[in-house]
Design a protein around this motif. Structure first.
Motif, PDB file in Angstrom:
ATOM      1  N   LEU A  91      30.504  33.663  -5.589  1.00 19.76           N
ATOM      2  CA  LEU A  91      31.247  34.894  -5.397  1.00 19.76           C
ATOM      3  C   LEU A  91      31.066  35.774  -6.632  1.00 19.76           C
ATOM      4  CD1 LEU A  91      34.374  34.995  -3.334  1.00 19.76           C
ATOM      5  CD2 LEU A  91      34.135  36.525  -5.263  1.00 19.76           C
ATOM      6  N   SER A  92      31.437  35.282  -7.787  1.00 18.65           N
ATOM      7  CA  SER A  92      31.096  35.969  -9.039  1.00 18.65           C
ATOM      8  C   SER A  92      31.238  35.002 -10.194  1.00 18.65           C
ATOM      9  CB  SER A  92      32.001  37.180  -9.280  1.00 18.65           C
ATOM     10  OG  SER A  92      31.651  37.787 -10.518  1.00 18.65           O
ATOM     11  N   ALA A 105      30.649  36.569 -13.250  1.00 21.83           N
ATOM     12  CA  ALA A 105      30.611  37.616 -14.269  1.00 21.83           C
ATOM     13  C   ALA A 105      32.006  38.088 -14.655  1.00 21.83           C
ATOM     14  CB  ALA A 105      29.773  38.792 -13.765  1.00 21.83           C
ATOM     15  N   ALA A 165      37.150  40.420  -2.742  1.00 26.93           N
ATOM     16  CA  ALA A 165      36.029  39.817  -2.001  1.00 26.93           C
ATOM     17  C   ALA A 165      36.425  38.756  -0.995  1.00 26.93           C
ATOM     18  CB  ALA A 165      35.026  39.221  -2.991  1.00 26.93           C
ATOM     19  N   TRP A 171      37.129  38.887   3.136  1.00 28.06           N
ATOM     20  CA  TRP A 171      36.059  39.167   4.085  1.00 28.06           C
ATOM     21  C   TRP A 171      35.445  37.899   4.663  1.00 28.06           C
ATOM     22  CZ3 TRP A 171      35.652  44.024   5.662  1.00 28.06           C
ATOM     23  CH2 TRP A 171      36.187  45.024   4.828  1.00 28.06           C
ATOM     24  N   PHE A 181      28.751  50.383 -10.982  1.00 28.04           N
ATOM     25  CA  PHE A 181      28.206  51.733 -11.001  1.00 28.04           C
ATOM     26  C   PHE A 181      28.939  52.625 -12.004  1.00 28.04           C
ATOM     27  CE2 PHE A 181      27.365  50.171  -6.693  1.00 28.04           C
ATOM     28  CZ  PHE A 181      25.998  50.407  -6.595  1.00 28.04           C
ATOM     29  N   SER A 196      35.824  52.172  -0.789  1.00 24.27           N
ATOM     30  CA  SER A 196      35.674  51.268   0.351  1.00 24.27           C
ATOM     31  C   SER A 196      36.750  50.192   0.413  1.00 24.27           C
ATOM     32  CB  SER A 196      34.299  50.602   0.301  1.00 24.27           C
ATOM     33  OG  SER A 196      34.153  49.862  -0.891  1.00 24.27           O
ATOM     34  N   ASP A 208      21.810  47.160  -5.623  1.00 26.41           N
ATOM     35  CA  ASP A 208      21.976  47.669  -6.993  1.00 26.41           C
ATOM     36  C   ASP A 208      23.430  47.491  -7.445  1.00 26.41           C
ATOM     37  OD1 ASP A 208      23.172  49.538  -5.322  1.00 26.41           O
ATOM     38  OD2 ASP A 208      22.274  51.283  -6.285  1.00 26.41           O
ATOM     39  N   PHE A 209      24.112  46.498  -6.900  1.00 22.80           N
ATOM     40  CA  PHE A 209      25.557  46.351  -7.162  1.00 22.80           C
ATOM     41  C   PHE A 209      25.839  45.695  -8.504  1.00 22.80           C
ATOM     42  CE2 PHE A 209      26.469  45.920  -2.310  1.00 22.80           C
ATOM     43  CZ  PHE A 209      26.119  47.234  -2.134  1.00 22.80           C
ATOM     44  N   LEU A 242      25.017  42.054 -11.005  1.00 29.78           N
ATOM     45  CA  LEU A 242      25.184  40.617 -10.810  1.00 29.78           C
ATOM     46  C   LEU A 242      26.654  40.263 -10.820  1.00 29.78           C
ATOM     47  CD1 LEU A 242      22.199  40.106 -13.044  1.00 29.78           C
ATOM     48  CD2 LEU A 242      22.354  39.086 -10.783  1.00 29.78           C
ATOM     49  N   GLY A 243      27.039  39.446  -9.854  1.00 30.75           N
ATOM     50  CA  GLY A 243      28.437  39.038  -9.820  1.00 30.75           C
ATOM     51  C   GLY A 243      29.363  40.087  -9.249  1.00 30.75           C
ATOM     52  N   SER A 244      28.814  41.109  -8.602  1.00 31.59           N
ATOM     53  CA  SER A 244      29.675  42.140  -8.022  1.00 31.59           C
ATOM     54  C   SER A 244      30.444  41.615  -6.813  1.00 31.59           C
ATOM     55  CB  SER A 244      28.815  43.326  -7.572  1.00 31.59           C
ATOM     56  OG  SER A 244      29.587  44.188  -6.767  1.00 31.59           O
ATOM     57  N   PRO A 245      31.747  41.920  -6.741  1.00 31.93           N
ATOM     58  CA  PRO A 245      32.491  41.528  -5.541  1.00 31.93           C
ATOM     59  C   PRO A 245      31.991  42.248  -4.294  1.00 31.93           C
ATOM     60  CG  PRO A 245      33.870  42.836  -7.023  1.00 31.93           C
ATOM     61  CD  PRO A 245      32.583  42.555  -7.752  1.00 31.93           C
ATOM     62  N   TYR A 246      31.251  43.342  -4.447  1.00 33.11           N
ATOM     63  CA  TYR A 246      30.701  44.039  -3.284  1.00 33.11           C
ATOM     64  C   TYR A 246      29.660  43.154  -2.581  1.00 33.11           C
ATOM     65  CZ  TYR A 246      32.663  48.216  -5.595  1.00 33.11           C
ATOM     66  OH  TYR A 246      33.484  49.127  -6.207  1.00 33.11           O
ATOM     67  N   ALA A 294      29.678  39.908  -2.646  1.00 34.28           N
ATOM     68  CA  ALA A 294      30.459  38.847  -2.015  1.00 34.28           C
ATOM     69  C   ALA A 294      31.077  39.320  -0.707  1.00 34.28           C
ATOM     70  CB  ALA A 294      31.533  38.348  -2.977  1.00 34.28           C
ATOM     71  N   ALA A 295      31.557  40.557  -0.675  1.00 35.08           N
ATOM     72  CA  ALA A 295      32.140  41.088   0.560  1.00 35.08           C
ATOM     73  C   ALA A 295      31.091  41.109   1.670  1.00 35.08           C
ATOM     74  CB  ALA A 295      32.714  42.490   0.320  1.00 35.08           C
ATOM     75  N   SER A 300      17.798  40.034  -5.041  1.00 28.52           N
ATOM     76  CA  SER A 300      18.116  40.585  -6.364  1.00 28.52           C
ATOM     77  C   SER A 300      19.309  41.516  -6.245  1.00 28.52           C
ATOM     78  CB  SER A 300      16.934  41.360  -6.952  1.00 28.52           C
ATOM     79  OG  SER A 300      17.306  41.900  -8.206  1.00 28.52           O
ATOM     80  N   HIS A 301      20.201  41.425  -7.215  1.00 29.13           N
ATOM     81  CA  HIS A 301      21.286  42.402  -7.322  1.00 29.13           C
ATOM     82  C   HIS A 301      21.198  43.146  -8.649  1.00 29.13           C
ATOM     83  CE1 HIS A 301      22.698  40.727  -3.673  1.00 29.13           C
ATOM     84  NE2 HIS A 301      22.765  39.538  -4.206  1.00 29.13           N
ATOM     85  N   ALA A 302      20.031  43.045  -9.291  1.00 25.50           N
ATOM     86  CA  ALA A 302      19.834  43.648 -10.608  1.00 25.50           C
ATOM     87  C   ALA A 302      19.000  44.923 -10.544  1.00 25.50           C
ATOM     88  CB  ALA A 302      19.184  42.629 -11.540  1.00 25.50           C
ATOM     89  N   PRO A 320      21.201  50.971 -10.954  1.00 25.32           N
ATOM     90  CA  PRO A 320      22.067  51.747 -10.055  1.00 25.32           C
ATOM     91  C   PRO A 320      21.324  52.931  -9.428  1.00 25.32           C
ATOM     92  CG  PRO A 320      23.213  51.279 -12.118  1.00 25.32           C
ATOM     93  CD  PRO A 320      21.808  50.795 -12.277  1.00 25.32           C
ATOM     94  N   GLN A 321      21.353  52.987  -8.109  1.00 25.52           N
ATOM     95  CA  GLN A 321      20.750  54.093  -7.354  1.00 25.52           C
ATOM     96  C   GLN A 321      19.251  54.274  -7.586  1.00 25.52           C
ATOM     97  OE1 GLN A 321      23.807  55.964  -9.066  1.00 25.52           O
ATOM     98  NE2 GLN A 321      25.161  55.738  -7.335  1.00 25.52           N
ATOM     99  N   PHE A 327      30.572  52.481   1.737  1.00 23.64           N
ATOM    100  CA  PHE A 327      30.030  51.129   1.635  1.00 23.64           C
ATOM    101  C   PHE A 327      29.488  50.688   2.998  1.00 23.64           C
ATOM    102  CE2 PHE A 327      31.059  46.586  -0.115  1.00 23.64           C
ATOM    103  CZ  PHE A 327      29.707  46.293  -0.083  1.00 23.64           C
ATOM    104  N   GLY A 367      18.104  37.989 -11.096  1.00 23.96           N
ATOM    105  CA  GLY A 367      17.690  39.007 -10.146  1.00 23.96           C
ATOM    106  C   GLY A 367      16.199  39.265 -10.159  1.00 23.96           C
TER     107      GLY A 367
END
Lengths: 261, 261, 261
Positions: free
Chosen positions: A37-38, A40, A56, A59, A181, A232, B10-11, B13-17, B19-20, B38-40, B43-44, B127, C14
């Motif tokens: 899950l995380s 970090a 998180a 969901w 972000f 969100s 692009d969230f 590492l370890g982002s709860p997004y 995980a959601a 990859s989540h690294a 951003p954008q 999201f 990542g």
């Protein structure tokens, strides 16, 4: 049995401590489905861990077992608990790590984890994530009844989460979390904003800046222009499309956010 | 069904997004096999996401579902698309995120994702990874036909990817990606180098340095000496064994790479 | 077959290189259960990779296949090996990456991986993790006998791991690893400390500081006060509850740690 177990820790990404927990779980239930899950969460930052779990875990499929290890009190008198909150299950130290979840939903069951029968044979003083929580989660994933873990407990340790002050034409909240972000996520909820008739005429003040209007999405403003919107997760946030609002506004957690209309 | 779903975002590492999204997918298909690709991605940074998807996804089993969420235009008029490229399946915003893949292989099927029947009941403006792409991927993993997602689309949004200039005794390309070791990976392909008869006598110019010869592997030169070779993805790269070529040569993406022979 | 394969690399979190390895494995054995052990090993830092493998892998179910890719010599004459150590299986370059494990347990089987039949059809000079180790691990997970990989080997490459100097009333060791909390983990083992009759009267010297007593757990001292204890892996460590001992004491790997009593 193919139960899902998620892991949330402050061990840092790629920590061998996380891997040890996975090994312990899979040694007991080789079919457990592990989800990171995380890892970090800031070291010993119980509040941040609590926010991540609240954001998180809801969901996940009903019955998912979430193990949270942000545990500065490991080896002291703090309890370890099992809790059922909504349709999810949690194993965590009883230090407030579940207190952001319980703000919204009362636990339907709380158990003190104190029966060593389900732990590793040798328990260290410094890593109960591996020696107690991982094996307990694995046993639960095999179908063990939670009440075999120990006696029931009346209530979890709660942390004080600041609530916005709601006035007739204003709401004064604060930034509680900054995402990857650089979005500044406040404790002002969508529900609190229903009092506003015309969101385009509301203002959002933060760190000496005043943003005009509450927008719908990031792309509603030119690149790198700060804007306010409901994110969100249902909280008012301040963002800067294509950039970091945290960097642009030099803003940290705890900064005041004032909505006026 | 035990289909594989990979996630690239692009969230952070370890982002709860992230995980959601995993929770949403597993709630619809508890047997889905999730792989963090990859989540690294910055951003954008749609281009970087496109490079990651092109580098990694073609190694997966036929039919794997790859979800890519680098989505600065979320909530605006940009489309979400399903595409079949080679033997892989993709769900992504139609913003060029698949355009590095389509440089090499034309999609055999493109669908606009617009039928809300397969989305979460409530869709946020910010999201769509969680509210649209995750549930759609989960439904596909259960065997749903892609054409139920929406109408076919003729072509994806393409980005302009710089191509090397090929001369009679030289190729002028540029650095397109810097990996975790600080290797500088260019857009000059193995195929373009077949014109060179003796690679030991070619030179590679980069940021004012001239490297003599195109080597075979990192260990062909003493530690921390910059060298040029064809990397594992088939592109000319500049490396420094045991160190970072990016740091040693103070080089960034976009730097010119000139091969002469 | 639902065998477990763990991955430990220095590719960075990542990295698409990790994803490519996962794709190769799943293309050969779609039912393999992949576990990210760590991808945060420092670039080409074989010693750190060896410590991570020794710390984490022994917790996994018997027969788990651990792939370790910290491989500065890729493409040169260094061997790739299969080893069975304890009840675990390993695939790694023969550069010392398994030498922290073999300090404690002699391998019961060592094989040189040299039969290309089980590799990808085309092998690069720079990425044997993807082209050789991943497919070999996948084949093993399907039940292939290790001796089909190549001929037996008598011994692995060993690294020199510094051992503490044990005197009549003192032990002189050093910091070998700093974890994500900034805990300074030494090479002094729990077993070496059994000579001490009263741990509360022992002292631990590190970087000009003298800590009095060997404590039981982090919470035994006020926040951010350096303390010494035996950590969860059985080594003496210096910590600072609620903070980073590494930062507080300005201490790095290799720092001398002296226990006196």
């Amino acid at each position: 049995m193919s139960a899902i177990i998620t892991l949330t820790t402050d061990f840092g990404l790629g920590s061998p401590y996380v891997a040890a927990m996975k090994g312990v779980i899979l040694s007991i239930n080789p079919e457990a489905r592990l989800v990171d899950l995380s890892h970090a969460v800031g070291p010993q930052n119980v509040r941040q861990g609590a926010l991540v779990l609240a954001e998180a875990t809801t969901w996940f499929p009903a019955g998912t077992i979430h193990v949270g290890v942000v545990d500065p009190g490991v080896g002291t008198q703090r309890r370890i608990v099992y809790a059922r909150i909504g349709d999810q299950q949690y194993i965590a130290p009883d230090n407030g790590l579940l207190s952001r979840l319980t703000l919204k939903t009362r636990p339907s069951q709380i158990i003190t984890v104190e029966n060593p029968e389900h732990w590793l044979p040798s328990v260290s003083n410094t890593f109960h994530g591996r020696d107690i929580m991982a094996p307990v989660a694995a046993q639960l994933s095999l179908g063990m009844e939670p009440d075999r873990l120990g006696p029931p407990l009346a209530a979890l340790v709660e942390l004080d989460w600041p609530q916005p002050r709601i006035e007739s034409n204003a709401i004064v909240g604060e930034v509680v979390w900054i995402d990857g972000f650089g979005n500044l996520i406040s404790n002002v909820t969508e529900g609190m904003l229903t009092a506003i008739q015309d969101r385009t005429r509301a203002t959002v003040g933060i760190e000496g800046h005043t943003l005009r209007g509450i927008d719908r999405t990031y792309g509603d403003r030119p690149a790198n222009t700060p804007l306010a919107l409901v994110g969100s997760s249902g909280y008012l946030e301040v963002s800067a499309a294509g950039g970091s609002a945290a960097a642009t506004l030099r803003c940290e957690s705890g900064a005041r956010v004032t909505v006026r209309w």
